[in-house]
Design a protein around this motif. Structure first.
Motif, PDB file in Angstrom:
ATOM      1  N   LEU A   1     -33.795  47.434 -18.321  1.00 25.05           N
ATOM      2  CA  LEU A   1     -35.123  48.002 -18.533  1.00 25.05           C
ATOM      3  C   LEU A   1     -35.899  47.207 -19.581  1.00 25.05           C
ATOM      4  O   LEU A   1     -37.090  46.925 -19.405  1.00 25.05           O
ATOM      5  CB  LEU A   1     -35.005  49.467 -18.960  1.00 25.05           C
ATOM      6  N   VAL A   2     -35.213  46.843 -20.678  1.00 25.19           N
ATOM      7  CA  VAL A   2     -35.871  46.051 -21.717  1.00 25.19           C
ATOM      8  C   VAL A   2     -36.266  44.681 -21.155  1.00 25.19           C
ATOM      9  O   VAL A   2     -37.363  44.173 -21.417  1.00 25.19           O
ATOM     10  CB  VAL A   2     -34.951  45.900 -22.935  1.00 25.19           C
ATOM     11  N   SER A   3     -35.367  44.085 -20.368  1.00 29.69           N
ATOM     12  CA  SER A   3     -35.680  42.790 -19.765  1.00 29.69           C
ATOM     13  C   SER A   3     -36.899  42.892 -18.848  1.00 29.69           C
ATOM     14  O   SER A   3     -37.788  42.025 -18.872  1.00 29.69           O
ATOM     15  CB  SER A   3     -34.469  42.267 -18.981  1.00 29.69           C
ATOM     16  N   ALA A   4     -36.952  43.949 -18.035  1.00 26.70           N
ATOM     17  CA  ALA A   4     -38.086  44.124 -17.122  1.00 26.70           C
ATOM     18  C   ALA A   4     -39.390  44.293 -17.890  1.00 26.70           C
ATOM     19  O   ALA A   4     -40.431  43.729 -17.507  1.00 26.70           O
ATOM     20  CB  ALA A   4     -37.832  45.325 -16.215  1.00 26.70           C
ATOM     21  N   ALA A   5     -39.357  45.070 -18.986  1.00 27.45           N
ATOM     22  CA  ALA A   5     -40.567  45.266 -19.782  1.00 27.45           C
ATOM     23  C   ALA A   5     -41.037  43.948 -20.402  1.00 27.45           C
ATOM     24  O   ALA A   5     -42.243  43.639 -20.407  1.00 27.45           O
ATOM     25  CB  ALA A   5     -40.307  46.304 -20.873  1.00 27.45           C
ATOM     26  N   LEU A   6     -40.105  43.149 -20.908  1.00 28.02           N
ATOM     27  CA  LEU A   6     -40.473  41.862 -21.498  1.00 28.02           C
ATOM     28  C   LEU A   6     -41.033  40.908 -20.447  1.00 28.02           C
ATOM     29  O   LEU A   6     -41.979  40.155 -20.713  1.00 28.02           O
ATOM     30  CB  LEU A   6     -39.258  41.233 -22.183  1.00 28.02           C
ATOM     31  N   ILE A   7     -40.465  40.939 -19.256  1.00 27.85           N
ATOM     32  CA  ILE A   7     -40.958  40.066 -18.181  1.00 27.85           C
ATOM     33  C   ILE A   7     -42.408  40.413 -17.849  1.00 27.85           C
ATOM     34  O   ILE A   7     -43.262  39.529 -17.692  1.00 27.85           O
ATOM     35  CB  ILE A   7     -40.053  40.189 -16.941  1.00 27.85           C
TER      36      ILE A   7
ATOM     37  N   ARG B   1     -31.757  50.700 -14.042  1.00 27.03           N
ATOM     38  CA  ARG B   1     -31.929  51.786 -15.002  1.00 27.03           C
ATOM     39  C   ARG B   1     -31.098  51.597 -16.267  1.00 27.03           C
ATOM     40  O   ARG B   1     -31.215  52.398 -17.195  1.00 27.03           O
ATOM     41  CB  ARG B   1     -31.559  53.120 -14.338  1.00 27.03           C
ATOM     42  N   ARG B   2     -30.280  50.589 -16.339  1.00 28.88           N
ATOM     43  CA  ARG B   2     -29.517  50.342 -17.555  1.00 28.88           C
ATOM     44  C   ARG B   2     -30.455  49.851 -18.655  1.00 28.88           C
ATOM     45  O   ARG B   2     -31.433  49.155 -18.380  1.00 28.88           O
ATOM     46  CB  ARG B   2     -28.414  49.323 -17.289  1.00 28.88           C
TER      47      ARG B   2
ATOM     48  N   GLY C   1     -27.910  37.875 -13.323  1.00 28.73           N
ATOM     49  CA  GLY C   1     -26.569  37.289 -13.337  1.00 28.73           C
ATOM     50  C   GLY C   1     -25.569  38.046 -14.175  1.00 28.73           C
ATOM     51  O   GLY C   1     -24.367  37.757 -14.121  1.00 28.73           O
ATOM     52  N   GLY C   2     -26.040  39.004 -14.981  1.00 26.94           N
ATOM     53  CA  GLY C   2     -25.130  39.761 -15.831  1.00 26.94           C
ATOM     54  C   GLY C   2     -24.482  38.918 -16.910  1.00 26.94           C
ATOM     55  O   GLY C   2     -23.366  39.224 -17.350  1.00 26.94           O
TER      56      GLY C   2
END
Length: 493
Positions: A86-92, A81-82, A124-125
């Motif tokens: 969230l942006v990374s998930a949308a781009l993926i 939810r960070r 990996g943060g």
């Protein structure tokens, strides 16, 4: 007489697990709770991949399998939810959508690779360039690092109370479905056809391919799940900042000289711009097309090296006094702004070169890459205002993924076909062999060619498949494709 006493022997030291010895402080083992359901979900993804992926083109089925991988990893990710995640998930998801939207396999593979890098960095943060590179290499090893956790999860869930009801339910369900499907398929031809479309053809010959696909996707899912539960400490690989240089001139002189060289180059570009092609021909003996072709690659390398110079200077220059900070902003800001002009010059050169010699995938791709470098430079300038750039590596990665999404959105193979046809109509020059090599994405465009030359570019019928192999690009090509009107056509050179 005093009887001597001896201390009790110390208990033997508990041996360090082999995985902890191998990974050390970079990826320590936490006391992760056993998660039998997550392990079962990983296995289910493997089974789905074994049934769907082999012997099919990239399409809707591949997208669904990879989305199931992302869904299982998302269930394990406590940071989903960070905003960055969230942006990374949308781009993926946008990158993976090219699997069923575009027929160009080179584009789909590039999007797959980028989606993997974005996902690994998110899990990996990573915050630094070294952390991003380390995450890309370490996260896949999570399928091995997580084996002790998998063992604990299986051991916890292997009791009769957990597995026996599940196995019994699965067996009864399979038997019931098989019996009734077989009865209805033998009774109705349309139902039988639907069953053939939904159920894969399983043979002994394709068992190795299906086993490999299932194990590979299960391992990928396990790596993502374990990295989400216990991310590697990739930032420990980043070197410490170290002391700044003792004297200001140690960084100011070389960087100022680089700025002077960039300024001289920009002056030369302005001279060519205002002097025109005649001036260029008189002074260099080159045509403008030859001139721009000669320098695009070098300008791209210069842009990349500039980013390295800026990063190294920002790392080593002192910021103790206000004057130091002001000089750092002015000098590096001037260097970045001059480099942005170089980026514009490089893109202009590539545009002229494409108009003169034709449009290709590589030329389009490097143009987008150069544009992305310019965007990264703009991010660096923004970071230089406050001399705080910890966020730049992540922003650069996400912006690079976004640029690739834009490239996929313009349908590159169709765009290349359109531009080359327009060039053919105005100059009569075109590389028919290259147009023939384009994917089915270009077929709707190439179908508009005159009948006497249409066969030079579109002589391959689009490949059909079941609904799991469905792809929008191939579907559009099937709608417009027709056999060449003249199989013996001679293509003009």
């Amino acid at each position: 007489m005093t009887i001597p006493t001896f201390p009790a022997p110390a208990p033997p030291a508990k041996p360090t697990p082999a995985f902890d010895v191998f990974f050390g402080d970079l990826w320590p083992e936490k006391s992760l709770a056993a998660r039998p359901r997550l392990v079962a979900a990983v296995a289910a993804v493997g089974v789905l991949a074994a049934l769907v992926l082999p012997h099919r083109q990239l399409g809707l089925g591949t997208f669904l399998v990879l989305v199931s991988v992302c869904a299982v990893v998302a269930l394990a990710d406590p940071h989903l939810r960070r905003p960055y995640h969230l942006v990374s998930a949308a781009l993926i998801l946008l990158l993976l959508s090219t699997l069923f939207l575009r027929a160009a396999e080179w584009l789909s593979l590039l999007c797959l690779l980028t989606a993997f890098v974005v996902g690994a960095t998110s899990l990996g943060g990573a915050r630094s360039v070294i952390g991003i590179v380390a995450s890309t290499g370490l996260v896949p090893i999570g399928s091995v690092r997580g084996l002790p956790w998998v063992g604990r999860s299986v051991a916890r869930g292997r009791g009769a109370r957990t597995w026996v009801p599940v196995v019994r339910t699965v067996l009864l369900s399979v038997v019931a479905v098989v019996v009734f499907v077989a009865l209805f398929a033998s009774a109705d031809a349309l139902f039988a056809r639907w069953v053939d479309a939904l159920v894969p053809d399983l043979t002994l010959a394709d068992t190795p391919a299906r086993a490999f696909a299932g194990l590979a996707l299960a391992a990928l899912t396990l790596a993502g799940v374990y990295a989400a539960l216990n991310p590697p400490l990739v930032e420990r690989l980043a070197p410490p900042p170290g002391p700044p240089v003792a004297r200001r001139f140690e960084w100011l002189v070389p960087v100022s000289l680089v700025v002077a060289v960039f300024g001289l180059f920009v002056t030369a570009q302005l001279t060519v711009m205002f002097g025109g092609h005649g001036y260029l021909r008189r002074t260099t003996g080159l045509t403008y097309a030859e001139y721009v072709h000669q320098g695009f690659g070098q300008l791209t390398v210069a842009t990349m090296l500039t980013l390295g110079v800026v990063a190294l200077t920002a790392r080593k220059a002192s910021r103790a006094r206000a004057r130091d900070r002001l000089l750092l902003r002015v000098v590096l800001g001037a260097l970045c702004l001059l480099t942005l002009i170089v980026v514009v010059s490089a893109l202009s050169r590539m545009h002229v070169y494409e108009e003169a010699y034709g449009f290709t995938r590589l030329r389009l791709l490097v143009s987008f890459f150069e544009g992305w470098l310019g965007l990264v430079l703009a991010l660096v300038v923004a970071a230089g205002v406050r001399l705080s750039g910890w966020w730049v590596p992540r922003a650069a990665l996400l912006s690079g993924a976004s640029v690739l999404v834009v490239l996929a959105a313009i349908n590159p193979d169709a765009y290349i076909a359109e531009r080359n046809i327009a060039r053919y109509e105005s100059t009569g020059k075109v590389d028919w062999h290259y147009l023939y090599q384009l994917s089915d994405d270009a077929t709707p465009v190439l179908a508009g060619l005159p009948a006497e030359v249409r066969g030079c570019a579109t002589v391959r019928p689009p490949q059909a498949g079941d609904w799991l192999a469905w792809n929008l690009g191939r579907a559009r090509a099937s709608e417009v494709w027709t056999p060449s009107l003249d199989s013996g056509v001679v293509c003009p050179s």
